[in-house]
Design an enzyme around this catalytic site. Structure first.
Site, mmCIF file in Angstrom:
data_model
loop_
_atom_site.group_PDB
_atom_site.id
_atom_site.type_symbol
_atom_site.label_atom_id
_atom_site.label_comp_id
_atom_site.label_asym_id
_atom_site.label_seq_id
_atom_site.Cartn_x
_atom_site.Cartn_y
_atom_site.Cartn_z
ATOM 1 N N TRP A 142 0.799 -1.289 0.006
ATOM 2 C CA TRP A 142 0.013 0.135 -0.072
ATOM 3 C C TRP A 142 0.823 1.199 -0.165
ATOM 4 O O TRP A 142 0.722 2.302 -0.707
ATOM 5 C CB TRP A 142 -0.923 -0.119 1.020
ATOM 6 C CG TRP A 142 -2.066 1.027 1.268
ATOM 7 C CD1 TRP A 142 -2.396 1.756 0.355
ATOM 8 C CD2 TRP A 142 -2.750 1.557 2.496
ATOM 9 N NE1 TRP A 142 -3.434 2.598 0.674
ATOM 10 C CE2 TRP A 142 -3.553 2.450 1.972
ATOM 11 C CE3 TRP A 142 -2.528 1.035 3.699
ATOM 12 C CZ2 TRP A 142 -4.290 3.082 3.231
ATOM 13 C CZ3 TRP A 142 -3.442 1.874 4.696
ATOM 14 C CH2 TRP A 142 -4.240 2.574 4.401
ATOM 15 N N HIS B 32 13.163 -3.665 4.237
ATOM 16 C CA HIS B 32 12.591 -4.288 5.790
ATOM 17 C C HIS B 32 13.728 -3.945 6.633
ATOM 18 O O HIS B 32 13.510 -4.618 7.896
ATOM 19 C CB HIS B 32 12.093 -5.680 5.619
ATOM 20 C CG HIS B 32 10.737 -5.692 4.885
ATOM 21 N ND1 HIS B 32 9.624 -5.040 5.016
ATOM 22 C CD2 HIS B 32 10.392 -6.992 4.120
ATOM 23 C CE1 HIS B 32 8.708 -5.543 4.174
ATOM 24 N NE2 HIS B 32 8.953 -6.672 3.673
ATOM 25 N N ARG C 196 -4.988 -9.489 0.957
ATOM 26 C CA ARG C 196 -5.705 -10.545 1.563
ATOM 27 C C ARG C 196 -7.117 -9.720 1.864
ATOM 28 O O ARG C 196 -8.113 -9.965 1.369
ATOM 29 C CB ARG C 196 -5.165 -10.836 3.017
ATOM 30 C CG ARG C 196 -5.891 -12.180 3.528
ATOM 31 C CD ARG C 196 -4.805 -12.855 4.578
ATOM 32 N NE ARG C 196 -4.784 -11.633 5.670
ATOM 33 C CZ ARG C 196 -5.622 -11.834 6.857
ATOM 34 N NH1 ARG C 196 -6.597 -12.734 6.880
ATOM 35 N NH2 ARG C 196 -5.530 -10.967 7.731
HETATM 36 P P1 A3P Z 1 -4.019 -8.534 5.744
HETATM 37 O O1 A3P Z 1 -3.112 -9.764 5.647
HETATM 38 O O2 A3P Z 1 -4.238 -8.266 6.945
HETATM 39 O O3 A3P Z 1 -5.080 -8.344 4.708
HETATM 40 P P2 A3P Z 1 2.507 -5.984 2.956
HETATM 41 O O4 A3P Z 1 2.477 -5.214 1.755
HETATM 42 O O5 A3P Z 1 3.587 -5.335 3.969
HETATM 43 O O6 A3P Z 1 2.994 -7.269 2.596
HETATM 44 O O7 A3P Z 1 1.412 -5.985 3.932
HETATM 45 C C1 A3P Z 1 0.260 -6.948 3.362
HETATM 46 C C2 A3P Z 1 -0.896 -6.440 4.139
HETATM 47 O O8 A3P Z 1 -1.393 -5.223 3.562
HETATM 48 C C3 A3P Z 1 -2.202 -7.370 3.861
HETATM 49 O O9 A3P Z 1 -2.801 -7.238 5.019
HETATM 50 C C4 A3P Z 1 -2.720 -6.789 2.771
HETATM 51 O O10 A3P Z 1 -4.061 -7.252 2.541
HETATM 52 C C5 A3P Z 1 -2.720 -5.048 2.945
HETATM 53 N N1 A3P Z 1 -2.848 -4.277 1.885
HETATM 54 C C6 A3P Z 1 -2.242 -4.461 0.723
HETATM 55 N N2 A3P Z 1 -2.738 -3.499 -0.287
HETATM 56 C C7 A3P Z 1 -3.586 -2.573 0.707
HETATM 57 C C8 A3P Z 1 -4.115 -1.584 0.432
HETATM 58 N N3 A3P Z 1 -4.115 -0.878 -0.854
HETATM 59 N N4 A3P Z 1 -4.665 -0.933 1.409
HETATM 60 C C9 A3P Z 1 -4.567 -1.275 2.583
HETATM 61 N N5 A3P Z 1 -4.041 -2.524 2.917
HETATM 62 C C10 A3P Z 1 -3.430 -3.130 1.929
#
Ligand code: A3P
Length: 305
Positions: free
Chosen positions: A57, A117, A271
């Site tokens: 995001w 990270h 997710r």
């Molecule tokens: P969940 O597993 O709780 O749904 P990262 O990008 O650091 O790998 O984190 C992934 C998490 O951010 C996942 O959370 C994912 O669904 C959520 N995510 C991905 N895109 C997003 C967006 N545009 N807005 C908000 N959350 C998002």
């Protein structure tokens, strides 16, 4: 560097502790290379997160923000509509410096956007020495943990078997997770943002979810690319938030069907994107334990989840 043996189920590979944090061997190779070779520029923007804190995001938001004069948001040709955000903002140690020990970054135009990270202590020295800016996004440990557990199970389930919630939880609490201990990671950047607020911008996933427009404007101010009153009138802030929303990004063909060159399905990064999904998984005892760890670790820091 100390190591833990591989265990069935949990990212079935050995983990290595380096500068106090856990890494896979491939990851560690990238960490060492980028510590040695990465040369930060004053105009660079570094996006830092712990895994599953909302990296995808943040990448999309910052890409759209800093490139808003290059790519019109309303047009179908916007790169975010046909590329997974991880392809637009590459990881230093997980992509650039693991594919090549000393990659040629001359194709990146200023301001260069990179993500990592890496814990604060492990950042390449040139980042500390330059005036580049860091945006650190963190997420409450309960949702981060559930997202991490779900992600590791989704990724390579066939090869490694399922990671039980209980096993992964035990390790997470002991600090044994990728780039963990989670709390030390967050604290490293929190403390730096308090000392050096013009260099490190610290933001929580939950705040961003609640007031995305407000925080996007703050991010723009921090990065020196504030929205003009004309842009505000033209609803550019809202357009960026909308384009980068979970619903929009997760419904794009590229994110539903595509794969990253490293093999992960793009869909694995989307997710449900909610705050508080942990309530569907964690027992009251688990909640209590995570709360106690957070209380102990963050005590006196001024940071709360
Ligand atoms: P969940 O597993 O709780 O749904 P990262 O990008 O650091 O790998 O984190 C992934 C998490 O951010 C996942 O959370 C994912 O669904 C959520 N995510 C991905 N895109 C997003 C967006 N545009 N807005 C908000 N959350 C998002």
């Amino acid at each position: 560097i100390s190591s833990l043996p591989a265990e069935k189920g949990w990212v079935a590979t050995k983990l290595y502790k380096y500068q106090g944090f856990w890494h896979t061997s491939r990851q560690l190779q990238g960490v060492l290379s980028c510590q040695k070779h990465f040369q930060a520029q004053d105009t660079d923007i570094l996006l830092v997160t712990t895994p599953k804190s909302g990296t995808t995001w943040l990448k999309s938001l910052l890409f759209a923000l800093v490139n808003r004069s290059r790519f019109t948001l309303t047009l179908d040709q916007h790169p975010l509509l046909s590329n997974n955000p991880h392809m637009l903002v590459p990881f230093l140690e997980l992509k650039l410096y693991v594919e090549d020990e000393n990659p040629d970054l001359s194709c990146f135009t200023s301001p260069r956007l990179f993500s990592t990270h890496l814990p604060y202590i492990s950042l390449p020295k040139s980042i500390m020495d330059s005036n580049c800016k860091t945006v650190y996004l963190c997420r409450n440990p309960k949702d981060t943990f559930i997202s991490l557990w779900a992600f590791t199970n989704k990724l390579r389930l066939d090869e490694m078997g399922t990671n039980s919630l209980h096993d992964v939880f035990e390790k997470f609490c002991r600090g044994v997770s990728l780039y963990g201990p989670f709390w030390d990671h967050v604290l490293g950047y929190w403390e730096e943002s308090v000392k050096n607020p013009e260099k490190v911008f610290f933001i929580k996933y939950e705040e961003m979810k609640e007031q995305p427009e407000l925080h996007l404007r703050k991010l723009a101010d921090f990065l020196g690319c504030s929205f003009s009153s004309k842009e505000v009138k033209e609803n550019i802030v809202e357009s960026i938030v909308e384009m980068c929303s979970f619903d929009n990004l997760s419904s794009l063909k590229v994110n539903k069907e595509g794969k990253l060159p490293s093999g992960e399905d793009n869909s694995a990064f989307f997710r449900n994107g909610k705050v508080g999904d942990w309530k569907n998984y964690l027992t009251p005892e688990m909640v209590d334990r995570l709360d106690k760890i957070s209380e102990e670790k963050l005590n006196g820091s001024g940071l709360k989840f």
